[in-house]
Design an enzyme around this catalytic site. Structure first.
Site, mmCIF file in Angstrom:
data_model
loop_
_atom_site.group_PDB
_atom_site.id
_atom_site.type_symbol
_atom_site.label_atom_id
_atom_site.label_comp_id
_atom_site.label_asym_id
_atom_site.label_seq_id
_atom_site.Cartn_x
_atom_site.Cartn_y
_atom_site.Cartn_z
ATOM 1 N N ASP A 1 0.785 -1.243 0.000
ATOM 2 C CA ASP A 1 0.000 0.000 0.000
ATOM 3 C C ASP A 1 0.815 1.289 0.000
ATOM 4 O O ASP A 1 1.803 1.403 0.729
ATOM 5 C CB ASP A 1 -0.864 0.089 1.273
ATOM 6 C CG ASP A 1 -1.555 -1.186 1.618
ATOM 7 O OD1 ASP A 1 -1.517 -2.138 0.843
ATOM 8 O OD2 ASP A 1 -2.131 -1.229 2.721
ATOM 9 N N GLU B 1 -10.409 -2.567 4.298
ATOM 10 C CA GLU B 1 -9.091 -1.997 4.597
ATOM 11 C C GLU B 1 -8.952 -0.609 3.969
ATOM 12 O O GLU B 1 -9.680 -0.248 3.051
ATOM 13 C CB GLU B 1 -7.980 -2.917 4.051
ATOM 14 C CG GLU B 1 -8.006 -4.315 4.668
ATOM 15 C CD GLU B 1 -6.837 -5.206 4.260
ATOM 16 O OE1 GLU B 1 -6.325 -5.933 5.125
ATOM 17 O OE2 GLU B 1 -6.440 -5.195 3.076
#
Ligand code: FRU
Length: 477
Positions: free
Chosen positions: A15, A193
């Protein structure tokens, strides 16, 4: 060669974290394993850029230690020194990250602050600053809220397993009070998420709506990891979507397609936006991979590295047929036009008289007329090409990336598809390099990002399924 996608010289990334524009530079932190090309030892790697295209690599910004890994989160530029961690003349940058405990199943939110413009960070001694005693409380995005309810900081995070977005507020960035929770609703096929929350003006109106971005894994629209978004209102306490969705089973294809997805490809996950930019310059970067197979992608043994970022994308909101949609425009390198074709009538497969550079941009417009659609093959030869097809009956644009992927997992070779909103003429902007395609259709409201196993150059074949006209085909690089 033009570089479209950030990746560090070595090792694993996932990420994007802590995206922030500060003192004229874009800072990109990211989930990084300093010790290898697999997920582990998670730390925040760091790069910065003046233009979102050319990136300078920097040393690890926040490193894992024997007690915690540094999971995903965001950055705040504390201009007013609300935290007292900086000085009014030298605002602290506060990284909000998830403390992922090494010795037990526990996640909480912590701060590391920087007094040198984001190069080095010190952990705040009062960590964690938000703790629910949970094993799956993560991915804090901290924003400044200003509205009818007042002016304060809001933290948006997830209870990943409960499929809930949780909202907290604070005046000093250090102590946090619970406000509300949103979910589960919409896509619920996996953990929730990496949320993000921001206001955007709806183009052509004076209205502003709030966008809640939410990554989900698995249960994404193309299988595995994906990002849905909700457009609605945040009143300073709770988020309410304009359109309420029931919980959608991931096997319910029509239900899944009734939701709004940031990207319909396999490889756009955990996308979040920059702090420090004006609302109208809202800019996103996502991880260009998928947890389904991220670990199985081949690496160069001389230089083991896995994972890259999507191109940066400027976001806006538009209303099409009564639906409010995110529109994305890639921030690419400056390109010059290399070749252009126009008004080519095709009813079969023709090799286009062009040579595509290894990386660049294609802009095409196709008048599908009464035909069944078309296929564009990009690659060395038709049997080693990625195929982009449009089916006129269903308005479905799909990507077939089987070629070259023989050694890759089954999950890699599945098709990704998006149902276009407009019919008649199909206009596509395709950014390509040897590793990926980022396809923008419907003026940027329908986006599909896919890694590819075979490079989508140097040749292009255009195939009409019936009589079609390639009105325009422009190659830039
Ligand atoms: C999303 C994610 C986050 C977590 C991070 C760990 O891809 O699972 O929820 O913070 O990756 O690397």
């Amino acid at each position: 060669m033009t570089r479209l996608h950030f990746s560090p010289p070595l090792n694993w990334i996932n990420d994007p974290n802590g995206l922030a524009f500060h003192d004229g530079r874009y800072h990109l932190y990211f989930q990084y394993n300093p010790l290898g090309a697999e997920h582990g030892n998670m730390s925040w790697g760091h790069a910065s850029s003046a233009d979102l295209v050319a990136w300078d690599d920097h040393p690890v910004a926040i490193a894992f230690d024997e007690t915690e890994e540094i999971f995903s989160g965001s950055m705040v530029i504390d201009e007013a020194n609300d935290s007292g961690l900086g000085t009014p003349g030298n605002p602290a940058l506060l990284a909000f990250y998830t403390s992922h405990a090494v010795d037990r199943r526990h996640q909480s939110q912590s701060i590391a602050y920087s007094l040198d413009g984001g190069m080095t960070f010190t952990k705040y001694p009062g960590n964690p600053v938000a703790d629910r005693g949970s094993a799956d409380f993560r991915d804090p995005k901290v924003i400044r809220y200003g509205g009818p309810a007042g002016s304060y900081w809001v933290m948006v995070a997830v209870e990943a397993m409960d499929q809930q977005v949780v909202f907290y507020r604070s005046d000093d960035l250090l102590s946090w009070t619970f406000l509300s929770a949103f979910g589960p609703e919409g896509g619920v096929g996996g953990v929730w998420e990496c949320p993000d929350l921001f206001p955007l003006r709806i183009e052509g109106t004076d209205e502003t709506a709030w966008v809640l971005l939410l990554s989900i894994n698995p249960g994404g629209i193309a299988g595995g990891s994906g990002t849905q978004y909700f457009v609605g209102d945040f009143d300073g306490g709770a988020f309410t979507p304009l359109v309420r969705h029931p919980k959608v089973d991931p096997d319910d294809e029509a239900g899944m397609r009734s939701l709004t997805w940031l990207d319909y490809g396999h490889d756009c996950y955990a996308g979040v936006t920059f702090a420090g930019l004006a609302d109208e310059d809202r800019t996103l970067i996502a991880w260009m991979s998928n947890w389904l197979y991220a670990h199985d992608l081949p690496v160069d043994p001389e230089r083991p590295q896995r994972g890259a970022m999507t191109m940066a994308r400027r976001l806006s909101l538009v209303e099409i047929d009564g639906v409010t949609l995110l529109r994305q425009e890639a921030v690419g390198p400056a390109v010059t036009e290399l070749e252009a074709l126009s008004d080519l009538a095709v009813d079969d497969r023709v090799k286009l008289p062009v040579t595509l550079p290894p990386a660049g941009r294609l802009d095409l417009r196709v008048d599908v007329g009464e035909s069944q659609g078309f296929t564009l093959h990009l690659g060395a030869d038709p049997s080693a090409a990625v195929a982009i097809s449009y089916d006129a009956a269903t308005r479905r644009l799909s990507v077939d990336r089987r070629r070259g992927a023989e050694a890759l997992p089954e999950s890699f070779v599945t098709e990704a598809a998006v149902d276009l909103r407009r019919s008649g003429e199909v206009a596509l902007r395709i950014w390509f390099d040897p590793t990926a395609l980022e396809i923008f259709a419907d003026g940027g409201c329908s986006v599909l990002t896919d890694l590819v196993a075979a490079p989508p150059s140097p040749n292009a074949w255009f195939e009409g399924h019936g009589d079609v006209v390639l009105t325009e085909f422009r190659v830039a690089g």
